[in-house]
Design a protein around this motif. Structure first.
Motif, PDB file in Angstrom:
ATOM      1  N   LEU A  23       0.778  -1.232   0.000  1.00 28.62           N
ATOM      2  CA  LEU A  23       0.000   0.000   0.000  1.00 28.62           C
ATOM      3  C   LEU A  23       0.819   1.296   0.000  1.00 28.62           C
ATOM      4  N   VAL A  24       2.133   1.225   0.095  1.00 28.49           N
ATOM      5  CA  VAL A  24       2.941   2.447   0.077  1.00 28.49           C
ATOM      6  C   VAL A  24       3.027   2.987  -1.338  1.00 28.49           C
ATOM      7  N   TRP A  25       3.367   2.130  -2.242  1.00 29.23           N
ATOM      8  CA  TRP A  25       3.623   2.550  -3.622  1.00 29.23           C
ATOM      9  C   TRP A  25       2.399   2.265  -4.472  1.00 29.23           C
ATOM     10  N   VAL A  30       6.031  10.198  -9.127  1.00 28.35           N
ATOM     11  CA  VAL A  30       6.231  11.639  -8.958  1.00 28.35           C
ATOM     12  C   VAL A  30       5.617  12.115  -7.646  1.00 28.35           C
ATOM     13  N   ALA A  31       4.385  11.726  -7.377  1.00 25.89           N
ATOM     14  CA  ALA A  31       3.711  12.139  -6.145  1.00 25.89           C
ATOM     15  C   ALA A  31       4.387  11.538  -4.914  1.00 25.89           C
ATOM     16  N   LEU A  32       4.802  10.285  -5.015  1.00 22.81           N
ATOM     17  CA  LEU A  32       5.469   9.642  -3.888  1.00 22.81           C
ATOM     18  C   LEU A  32       6.804  10.314  -3.592  1.00 22.81           C
ATOM     19  N   ARG A  33       7.555  10.634  -4.627  1.00 23.52           N
ATOM     20  CA  ARG A  33       8.847  11.300  -4.419  1.00 23.52           C
ATOM     21  C   ARG A  33       8.652  12.694  -3.808  1.00 23.52           C
ATOM     22  N   ARG A  34       7.650  13.412  -4.284  1.00 23.43           N
ATOM     23  CA  ARG A  34       7.380  14.740  -3.723  1.00 23.43           C
ATOM     24  C   ARG A  34       7.002  14.631  -2.244  1.00 23.43           C
ATOM     25  N   PHE A  35       6.206  13.625  -1.892  1.00 26.18           N
ATOM     26  CA  PHE A  35       5.838  13.423  -0.495  1.00 26.18           C
ATOM     27  C   PHE A  35       7.061  13.113   0.370  1.00 26.18           C
ATOM     28  N   VAL A  36       7.905  12.209  -0.093  1.00 25.22           N
ATOM     29  CA  VAL A  36       9.103  11.848   0.675  1.00 25.22           C
ATOM     30  C   VAL A  36      10.021  13.059   0.818  1.00 25.22           C
ATOM     31  N   ARG A  68      -0.123   8.887   8.893  1.00 19.65           N
ATOM     32  CA  ARG A  68      -0.557   7.510   8.603  1.00 19.65           C
ATOM     33  C   ARG A  68       0.648   6.575   8.507  1.00 19.65           C
ATOM     34  N   TRP A  69       1.694   7.040   7.850  1.00 21.31           N
ATOM     35  CA  TRP A  69       2.902   6.220   7.727  1.00 21.31           C
ATOM     36  C   TRP A  69       3.508   5.958   9.101  1.00 21.31           C
ATOM     37  N   CYS A  70       3.497   6.944   9.987  1.00 23.57           N
ATOM     38  CA  CYS A  70       4.016   6.762  11.345  1.00 23.57           C
ATOM     39  C   CYS A  70       3.205   5.710  12.093  1.00 23.57           C
ATOM     40  N   LEU A  71       1.905   5.821  12.044  1.00 19.99           N
ATOM     41  CA  LEU A  71       1.034   4.887  12.764  1.00 19.99           C
ATOM     42  C   LEU A  71       1.161   3.462  12.242  1.00 19.99           C
ATOM     43  N   ARG A  72       1.430   3.309  10.972  1.00 18.76           N
ATOM     44  CA  ARG A  72       1.576   1.977  10.377  1.00 18.76           C
ATOM     45  C   ARG A  72       2.994   1.413  10.524  1.00 18.76           C
ATOM     46  N   TRP A  74       5.658   2.371   8.849  1.00 15.61           N
ATOM     47  CA  TRP A  74       6.360   2.302   7.565  1.00 15.61           C
ATOM     48  C   TRP A  74       7.675   3.051   7.583  1.00 15.61           C
ATOM     49  N   TRP A  75       7.752   4.154   8.326  1.00 17.08           N
ATOM     50  CA  TRP A  75       9.024   4.893   8.390  1.00 17.08           C
ATOM     51  C   TRP A  75      10.096   4.022   9.030  1.00 17.08           C
ATOM     52  N   GLU A  76       9.751   3.276  10.067  1.00 24.55           N
ATOM     53  CA  GLU A  76      10.725   2.401  10.723  1.00 24.55           C
ATOM     54  C   GLU A  76      11.232   1.349   9.749  1.00 24.55           C
ATOM     55  N   VAL A  77      10.330   0.760   8.980  1.00 22.92           N
ATOM     56  CA  VAL A  77      10.730  -0.247   7.987  1.00 22.92           C
ATOM     57  C   VAL A  77      11.699   0.357   6.987  1.00 22.92           C
ATOM     58  N   ILE A  78      11.387   1.553   6.508  1.00 21.65           N
ATOM     59  CA  ILE A  78      12.248   2.210   5.516  1.00 21.65           C
ATOM     60  C   ILE A  78      13.610   2.533   6.100  1.00 21.65           C
ATOM     61  N   PHE A  79      13.643   3.106   7.301  1.00 22.41           N
ATOM     62  CA  PHE A  79      14.917   3.500   7.896  1.00 22.41           C
ATOM     63  C   PHE A  79      15.762   2.290   8.310  1.00 22.41           C
ATOM     64  N   GLU A  80      15.128   1.193   8.699  1.00 25.64           N
ATOM     65  CA  GLU A  80      15.882  -0.008   9.037  1.00 25.64           C
ATOM     66  C   GLU A  80      16.512  -0.629   7.794  1.00 25.64           C
ATOM     67  N   ALA A  81      15.831  -0.511   6.663  1.00 22.12           N
ATOM     68  CA  ALA A  81      16.377  -1.082   5.421  1.00 22.12           C
ATOM     69  C   ALA A  81      17.546  -0.244   4.971  1.00 22.12           C
TER      70      ALA A  81
END
Length: 81
Positions: A23-25, A30-36, A68-72, A74-81
């Motif tokens: 559900l992230v991607w 373009v929109a995802l990169r702008r959000f990040v 929403r990403w914090c609550l799910r 997802w940021w932890e998953v990304i930063f751990e990778a």
């Protein structure tokens, strides 16, 4: 590209991680990169959400997606990778 933005190589590496999270991607790179980039700008500057530059999106939309990403977790998953 400014020194504070993700370069293309960094973005490709990040996309490989995000594509593994359901559900992230949603195929809108373009929109995802702008959000990040917006989330990174807020973290880097420490500015209030309302001071987000217009080119990075509507502050309230970016904030709610970031939350929403914090609550799910997802940021932890990304930063751990």
């Amino acid at each position: 590209m400014t020194r504070t933005s993700l370069d293309d190589a960094q973005w490709v590496s990040l996309m490989l991680v995000m594509q593994q999270i359901p559900l992230v991607w949603k195929r809108d790179d373009v929109a995802l990169r702008r959000f990040v980039e917006a989330a990174l700008w807020i973290c880097r500057t420490g500015a209030p959400w309302r001071d987000l530059p217009d080119g990075l999106g509507l502050w309230s939309s970016v904030y709610h997606r970031w939350r929403r990403w914090c609550l799910r977790g997802w940021w932890e998953v990304i930063f751990e990778a």
